[in-house]
Design an enzyme around this catalytic site. Structure first.
Site, PDB file in Angstrom:
ATOM      1  N   GLU A 212      -4.784  -8.206   2.934  1.00 10.03           N
ATOM      2  CA  GLU A 212      -3.716  -7.205   2.882  1.00 10.03           C
ATOM      3  C   GLU A 212      -2.404  -7.956   3.081  1.00 10.03           C
ATOM      4  O   GLU A 212      -2.044  -8.308   4.201  1.00 10.03           O
ATOM      5  CB  GLU A 212      -3.927  -6.152   3.973  1.00 10.03           C
ATOM      6  CG  GLU A 212      -5.269  -5.428   3.896  1.00 10.03           C
ATOM      7  CD  GLU A 212      -5.445  -4.627   2.622  1.00 10.03           C
ATOM      8  OE1 GLU A 212      -4.446  -4.400   1.908  1.00 10.03           O
ATOM      9  OE2 GLU A 212      -6.581  -4.226   2.340  1.00 10.03           O
ATOM     10  N   CYS A 246       5.068  -3.815   5.790  1.00  8.99           N
ATOM     11  CA  CYS A 246       4.615  -4.488   4.560  1.00  8.99           C
ATOM     12  C   CYS A 246       4.865  -3.649   3.317  1.00  8.99           C
ATOM     13  O   CYS A 246       4.971  -4.195   2.214  1.00  8.99           O
ATOM     14  CB  CYS A 246       3.145  -4.865   4.671  1.00  8.99           C
ATOM     15  SG  CYS A 246       2.036  -3.473   4.962  1.00  8.99           S
TER      16      CYS A 246
END
Length: 469
Positions: A212, A246
């Site tokens: 991720e 993110c």
């Protein structure tokens, strides 16, 4: 530390081999214990995370971490027993009356390397999936949040044995040793550059990885957008956690003629959200001096190359620097040569790129690394569907930013340089499971007609079978 980590891995593997398929009762018990431990320590988590950051709003920690984790546990408790069940699979006509089934099985020992920006959420959400799937877990939280890491180690250590869940704390050397372990699966959340290193270390053991990562998540603001709504939601998405997310909006795409008014509206909205930035308990500090310096360097580079900076608020610059606070800063007149347009920003800086048409915007996005998220604001459904069908990104929110990440019934993950694999909800259960296919042959099988020696009759049977393939 290397030897200790290796020993823990072997202890967990031995425990798994002794009980390779925990019952629903065992898995449920662990999930309930995890949820209770987090609930009992909510205040401690809020305090220690804020201290690690320099300041982090308790409300943000509750909203973006504690509430999401508790929802994830609740979802797992409601559905995991169903996900565990053996599933029937269709069987082609030529193989009947045989049957096919799929048996979900735990992988074994799962490694999780979690980041600092949402330290609780991004450690515990994959932990939920791995526990629900029946695995043992080793977890390495970030060294940038040392207080949180020690608290998490203490909280989990009180309710789980080392052969169930083990938390490894420490710096880069510990992380390097951790990623080199021969896990049955390794999940890493962090930067693309470090992700490459982790994937390389895992490859030596043929350890499958879920990465991720991040990247530059674009926002397309269409002419059909509700501008008032778009301004509020983009500002919120960029300033929550001071942009250290993110999937934060990384840059906007819109026609040149609308940029100045939109930029000013973003600044005004930020000033409404945060009347001051220094000494404001609602506004988050940048995590560390090095990260603060990197963001300042991006601004200096952009300004030196001709960009215009609009900064929210009128706070004293020295006080802001002392507290590592950076107000929302909208950057216009951007060019591709600027560092701010080349690197993931990971802070409250928001460049706007001039793009006159939707096709120009999509072409700009598609020529760059595939982002972790993409955002589109507008009411024109045809344009919306055109964007969804002709761009590639990890996930999308329409008329919103970031909220797709916390949906338990859709996967969260990247694509290409923004990551590989996904988790959350059933997708997390599947990531941390081996879906074993099983073929159950019948005693009435006609397969014996294909045994050697081969004759004309064999060929006729084979030809007939191929008609059903």
């Amino acid at each position: 530390m290397n030897m200790k980590l290796e020993k823990i891995l072997q202890v967990q593997r031995a425990a798994f081999n002794a009980s390779p398929n925990p019952s629903w009762h065992e898995r449920k018990s662990k999930l309930v214990k995890l949820g209770k431990a987090i609930a009992d320590n909510e205040q401690n988590f809020k305090e220690v995370i804020s201290k690690d950051f320099g300041n982090r709003s308790f409300v943000e920690t509750t909203m973006a971490e504690l509430a999401i984790v508790q929802a994830g546990i609740k979802h797992a408790l409601k559905h995991t027993q169903k996900w565990m069940r053996t599933k029937k699979a269709s069987t082609a006509m030529q193989f009947k009356p045989a049957k096919n089934i799929i048996i979900p099985q735990p992988l074994g020992v799962v490694g999780i390397i979690s980041p600092w920006n949402y330290p609780l959420q991004l450690a515990v959400m994959p932990l939920i999936g791995a526990l629900g799937a029946g695995n043992r877990i080793m977890l390495k939280p970030s060294e940038y949040t040392p207080g949180f890491s020690e608290l998490l180690k203490s909280v989990l250590g009180e309710i789980f044995l080392d052969d169930e869940i083990y938390v490894a704390t420490g710096g880069v050397k510990v992380a390097q040793a951790f990623s080199a372990l021969a896990f049955d699966h390794l999940l890493f959340t962090g930067s693309t550059n470090v992700g490459r290193i982790v994937a390389g270390a895992a490859a030596k053991n043929l350890t499958p990885v879920t990465l991720e990562l991040g990247g530059k998540s674009p926002v397309i603001v269409d002419d059909s957008a509700n501008m008032k709504l778009a301004i509020s939601r983009i500002t919120n998405g960029k300033t929550i956690n001071a942009g250290q997310t993110c999937v934060a909006p990384d840059y906007l795409l819109m026609p040149q003629g609308r940029i100045d008014d939109f930029a000013q509206a973003l600044i005004k909205k930020a000033e409404i959200f945060y009347p001051t930035f220094a000494d404001n308990p609602d506004y988050t500090s940048i995590i560390a001096d090095a990260h603060y310096a990197r963001l300042q360097n991006l601004l200096e580079d952009a300004q030196a190359k001709g960009a215009t900076l609009r900064v929210a608020g009128t706070d004293d610059s020295q006080l802001l620097a002392k507290q590592r606070r950076i107000p929302l800063t909208v950057v216009t007149n951007t060019t591709p040569e600027m560092k701010i347009m080349q690197e993931e920003i990971f802070g409250p800086l928001l460049p706007i790129v001039a793009s006159e048409t939707l096709e120009n915007s999509m072409d700009y996005i598609q020529k760059r690394d595939r982002p972790l998220a993409l955002y589109w604001f507008g009411e024109d459904k045809a344009k919306r569907d055109h964007v969804l069908n002709n761009t590639i990104s990890g996930g999308v929110s329409i008329n919103e930013t970031a909220w797709h990440v916390v949906q338990e019934d859709i996967p969260f993950g990247g694509v290409g340089p923004s990551g590989m694999g996904s988790y959350h909800g059933e997708h997390g259960f599947q990531t941390f499971s081996h879906m074993k296919g099983v073929f159950l042959q019948s005693k009435f099988s006609g397969g014996k007609m294909l045994y050697p020696p081969y004759t004309d009759k064999t060929q006729k049977v084979l030809n007939m079978m191929r008609k059903f393939m």
